[in-house]
Scaffold this motif. Sequence first.
Motif, PDB file in Angstrom:
ATOM      1  N   GLN A 107     -16.343 -15.498 -13.305  1.00  0.00           N
ATOM      2  CA  GLN A 107     -14.916 -15.558 -13.222  1.00  0.00           C
ATOM      3  C   GLN A 107     -14.899 -15.474 -11.552  1.00  0.00           C
ATOM      4  O   GLN A 107     -13.640 -15.449 -11.241  1.00  0.00           O
ATOM      5  CB  GLN A 107     -14.413 -14.403 -13.744  1.00  0.00           C
ATOM      6  CG  GLN A 107     -15.053 -13.047 -13.807  1.00  0.00           C
ATOM      7  CD  GLN A 107     -16.107 -12.885 -14.753  1.00  0.00           C
ATOM      8  OE1 GLN A 107     -16.917 -13.832 -14.997  1.00  0.00           O
ATOM      9  NE2 GLN A 107     -16.194 -11.545 -15.263  1.00  0.00           N
ATOM     10  N   GLU A 134     -15.450 -15.988 -18.087  1.00  0.00           N
ATOM     11  CA  GLU A 134     -15.694 -14.779 -18.399  1.00  0.00           C
ATOM     12  C   GLU A 134     -16.955 -14.872 -19.227  1.00  0.00           C
ATOM     13  O   GLU A 134     -18.046 -14.159 -18.985  1.00  0.00           O
ATOM     14  CB  GLU A 134     -14.736 -13.955 -19.216  1.00  0.00           C
ATOM     15  CG  GLU A 134     -13.592 -13.573 -17.996  1.00  0.00           C
ATOM     16  CD  GLU A 134     -12.324 -13.180 -18.936  1.00  0.00           C
ATOM     17  OE1 GLU A 134     -12.616 -12.659 -20.018  1.00  0.00           O
ATOM     18  OE2 GLU A 134     -11.397 -12.701 -18.120  1.00  0.00           O
ATOM     19  N   ARG A 135     -17.186 -15.711 -20.560  1.00  0.00           N
ATOM     20  CA  ARG A 135     -18.221 -16.080 -21.064  1.00  0.00           C
ATOM     21  C   ARG A 135     -19.258 -16.480 -20.308  1.00  0.00           C
ATOM     22  O   ARG A 135     -20.357 -15.961 -20.544  1.00  0.00           O
ATOM     23  CB  ARG A 135     -18.022 -17.047 -22.232  1.00  0.00           C
ATOM     24  CG  ARG A 135     -17.124 -16.146 -23.236  1.00  0.00           C
ATOM     25  CD  ARG A 135     -16.994 -17.185 -24.326  1.00  0.00           C
ATOM     26  NE  ARG A 135     -15.430 -16.886 -24.940  1.00  0.00           N
ATOM     27  CZ  ARG A 135     -14.798 -18.302 -25.429  1.00  0.00           C
ATOM     28  NH1 ARG A 135     -15.099 -19.522 -25.183  1.00  0.00           N
ATOM     29  NH2 ARG A 135     -13.690 -18.158 -25.826  1.00  0.00           N
ATOM     30  N   ALA A 136     -19.147 -17.198 -19.447  1.00  0.00           N
ATOM     31  CA  ALA A 136     -20.183 -17.745 -18.452  1.00  0.00           C
ATOM     32  C   ALA A 136     -20.481 -16.940 -17.293  1.00  0.00           C
ATOM     33  O   ALA A 136     -21.380 -17.021 -16.535  1.00  0.00           O
ATOM     34  CB  ALA A 136     -19.549 -19.182 -17.944  1.00  0.00           C
ATOM     35  N   SER A 185     -16.447 -25.258 -25.892  1.00  0.00           N
ATOM     36  CA  SER A 185     -15.089 -24.595 -25.707  1.00  0.00           C
ATOM     37  C   SER A 185     -14.491 -25.639 -24.507  1.00  0.00           C
ATOM     38  O   SER A 185     -13.215 -25.574 -24.534  1.00  0.00           O
ATOM     39  CB  SER A 185     -15.426 -23.390 -24.923  1.00  0.00           C
ATOM     40  OG  SER A 185     -16.338 -22.378 -25.792  1.00  0.00           O
ATOM     41  N   LEU A 215     -26.125 -21.309 -25.174  1.00  0.00           N
ATOM     42  CA  LEU A 215     -25.141 -21.165 -24.002  1.00  0.00           C
ATOM     43  C   LEU A 215     -24.436 -22.220 -23.569  1.00  0.00           C
ATOM     44  O   LEU A 215     -23.495 -22.590 -23.492  1.00  0.00           O
ATOM     45  CB  LEU A 215     -25.582 -20.275 -22.933  1.00  0.00           C
ATOM     46  CG  LEU A 215     -24.429 -19.872 -21.893  1.00  0.00           C
ATOM     47  CD1 LEU A 215     -23.494 -19.145 -22.507  1.00  0.00           C
ATOM     48  CD2 LEU A 215     -25.208 -19.102 -20.535  1.00  0.00           C
ATOM     49  N   ARG A 217     -10.991 -17.264 -20.282  1.00  0.00           N
ATOM     50  CA  ARG A 217     -11.921 -16.700 -21.107  1.00  0.00           C
ATOM     51  C   ARG A 217     -13.189 -17.290 -21.037  1.00  0.00           C
ATOM     52  O   ARG A 217     -14.374 -16.690 -21.006  1.00  0.00           O
ATOM     53  CB  ARG A 217     -11.495 -16.605 -22.695  1.00  0.00           C
ATOM     54  CG  ARG A 217     -10.334 -15.675 -22.710  1.00  0.00           C
ATOM     55  CD  ARG A 217      -9.973 -15.535 -24.214  1.00  0.00           C
ATOM     56  NE  ARG A 217      -9.488 -16.508 -24.799  1.00  0.00           N
ATOM     57  CZ  ARG A 217      -7.971 -16.970 -25.104  1.00  0.00           C
ATOM     58  NH1 ARG A 217      -7.391 -15.926 -24.337  1.00  0.00           N
ATOM     59  NH2 ARG A 217      -7.508 -17.943 -25.454  1.00  0.00           N
ATOM     60  N   ILE A 218     -13.267 -18.824 -20.889  1.00  0.00           N
ATOM     61  CA  ILE A 218     -14.545 -19.365 -20.856  1.00  0.00           C
ATOM     62  C   ILE A 218     -15.229 -19.206 -19.485  1.00  0.00           C
ATOM     63  O   ILE A 218     -16.573 -18.930 -19.739  1.00  0.00           O
ATOM     64  CB  ILE A 218     -14.044 -20.865 -20.706  1.00  0.00           C
ATOM     65  CG1 ILE A 218     -13.595 -21.405 -21.843  1.00  0.00           C
ATOM     66  CG2 ILE A 218     -15.345 -21.755 -20.465  1.00  0.00           C
ATOM     67  CD1 ILE A 218     -13.014 -22.851 -22.079  1.00  0.00           C
ATOM     68  N   HIS A 245     -22.250 -23.661 -26.381  1.00  0.00           N
ATOM     69  CA  HIS A 245     -21.207 -23.085 -26.534  1.00  0.00           C
ATOM     70  C   HIS A 245     -20.016 -22.830 -25.634  1.00  0.00           C
ATOM     71  O   HIS A 245     -18.805 -23.453 -25.782  1.00  0.00           O
ATOM     72  CB  HIS A 245     -21.565 -21.418 -26.562  1.00  0.00           C
ATOM     73  CG  HIS A 245     -20.356 -20.674 -26.679  1.00  0.00           C
ATOM     74  ND1 HIS A 245     -19.596 -20.207 -27.640  1.00  0.00           N
ATOM     75  CD2 HIS A 245     -19.924 -19.872 -25.542  1.00  0.00           C
ATOM     76  CE1 HIS A 245     -18.631 -19.347 -27.496  1.00  0.00           C
ATOM     77  NE2 HIS A 245     -18.769 -19.165 -26.205  1.00  0.00           N
ATOM     78  N   LEU A 246     -20.378 -23.310 -24.276  1.00  0.00           N
ATOM     79  CA  LEU A 246     -19.529 -23.397 -23.216  1.00  0.00           C
ATOM     80  C   LEU A 246     -19.137 -24.702 -23.240  1.00  0.00           C
ATOM     81  O   LEU A 246     -17.882 -25.091 -23.065  1.00  0.00           O
ATOM     82  CB  LEU A 246     -20.368 -23.269 -21.489  1.00  0.00           C
ATOM     83  CG  LEU A 246     -20.796 -21.633 -21.516  1.00  0.00           C
ATOM     84  CD1 LEU A 246     -21.477 -21.778 -20.258  1.00  0.00           C
ATOM     85  CD2 LEU A 246     -19.440 -20.861 -21.390  1.00  0.00           C
ATOM     86  N   TYR A 304      -6.951 -19.360 -21.653  1.00  0.00           N
ATOM     87  CA  TYR A 304      -8.163 -19.970 -22.244  1.00  0.00           C
ATOM     88  C   TYR A 304      -9.406 -20.179 -21.417  1.00  0.00           C
ATOM     89  O   TYR A 304     -10.594 -20.043 -21.587  1.00  0.00           O
ATOM     90  CB  TYR A 304      -7.748 -21.222 -23.381  1.00  0.00           C
ATOM     91  CG  TYR A 304      -8.920 -21.663 -24.020  1.00  0.00           C
ATOM     92  CD1 TYR A 304      -9.500 -21.290 -25.020  1.00  0.00           C
ATOM     93  CD2 TYR A 304      -9.550 -23.007 -23.593  1.00  0.00           C
ATOM     94  CE1 TYR A 304     -10.567 -21.861 -25.773  1.00  0.00           C
ATOM     95  CE2 TYR A 304     -10.380 -23.773 -24.267  1.00  0.00           C
ATOM     96  CZ  TYR A 304     -10.925 -23.020 -25.342  1.00  0.00           C
ATOM     97  OH  TYR A 304     -12.155 -23.758 -26.059  1.00  0.00           O
TER      98      TYR A 304
END
Length: 319
Positions: free
Chosen positions: A72, A67-69, A107, A100, A64-65, A103-104, A61
Amino acid sequence: MYILIYVDDILLTGNSSSDINRLLKNLHSRFQMRELGALSQFLGIQSISTTTGVLLHQKLYAQRILERAGMQSAKPVPSSSCCKTILTSKSHEPYENPQLYRHLLGSLQYLTLTRPDIQFVVHSLSQHMHHPLHQHFEGLKRLLRYISGTLHLGLPLDRGPLQLKGFSDADWANNTDDRKSISGYCNYLGNSPISWQVKKQTTVARSSTEAEYRSLAAEAAEVIWLRRLLEDFHTPQTTPTIIYCDNTSAIALANNPIYHARTKHIDVDCHFIRDSIHAKHVTVHHICTDDQTADIFTKSLPINRFKTIISKLTAALPH
């Protein structure tokens, strides 16, 4: 047996394999369902069996956070925040992508279920969701860089004596915008951290004693709830639960049965902690500030101090 149900996900455990199998057979005959075997993942939280118990983590999880930002491959940092940086709402440089930011952070709030080490920073950054500034996004990027270097950390739940204990702390007038203090506490069942909280106090405390006393009151309420919950789980606490606090004045106020005129400005409902002590539900002990685990929930800490405390709250995934 205990059954945890969330929508269509079911977790079943108990101390009798034959009874569990009998119940599963009964459920299969009544409902269309799949049996996935021993616990490995539940609601995005992964579980690993260890020699001492289980380790809960959210490595996938968290990845994935990142990667969205787009972080990575970010360079890791040793702590989740910088002691020298103070987040305020007084800058005039709004961040150009507030969606954004929200959203981050939304999460990351779910990630705190197994990562108490990031709870304080997530709490601090979440206070600026309505109008994030560039300095807030810089703080968020530092937090993500810290997470990228600590994907191996999780929450250890170890076997041992199921004795409840808690730690309570406060940072007086922490917020430079409104001068409200921060309360923080964490509770252990044996050696396992089971609950923690960071919260801005609703009113301005006129002294560090008042701030610590309010934090003690919030922790006492949590402890009493946990004691009742443990009774439902047939694990009653036969002795008063120890709450550790590093402020001697707040401890004296909690134990003093006399309502002093000097404390009339403190809300009366805070004083229920005295009733809890009198009823032998809790007892408050002094602890050295250096040993105060709840310190990590009230302020940004130097790197060495930060690492010392997270070693008491988290554990590394086995290789």
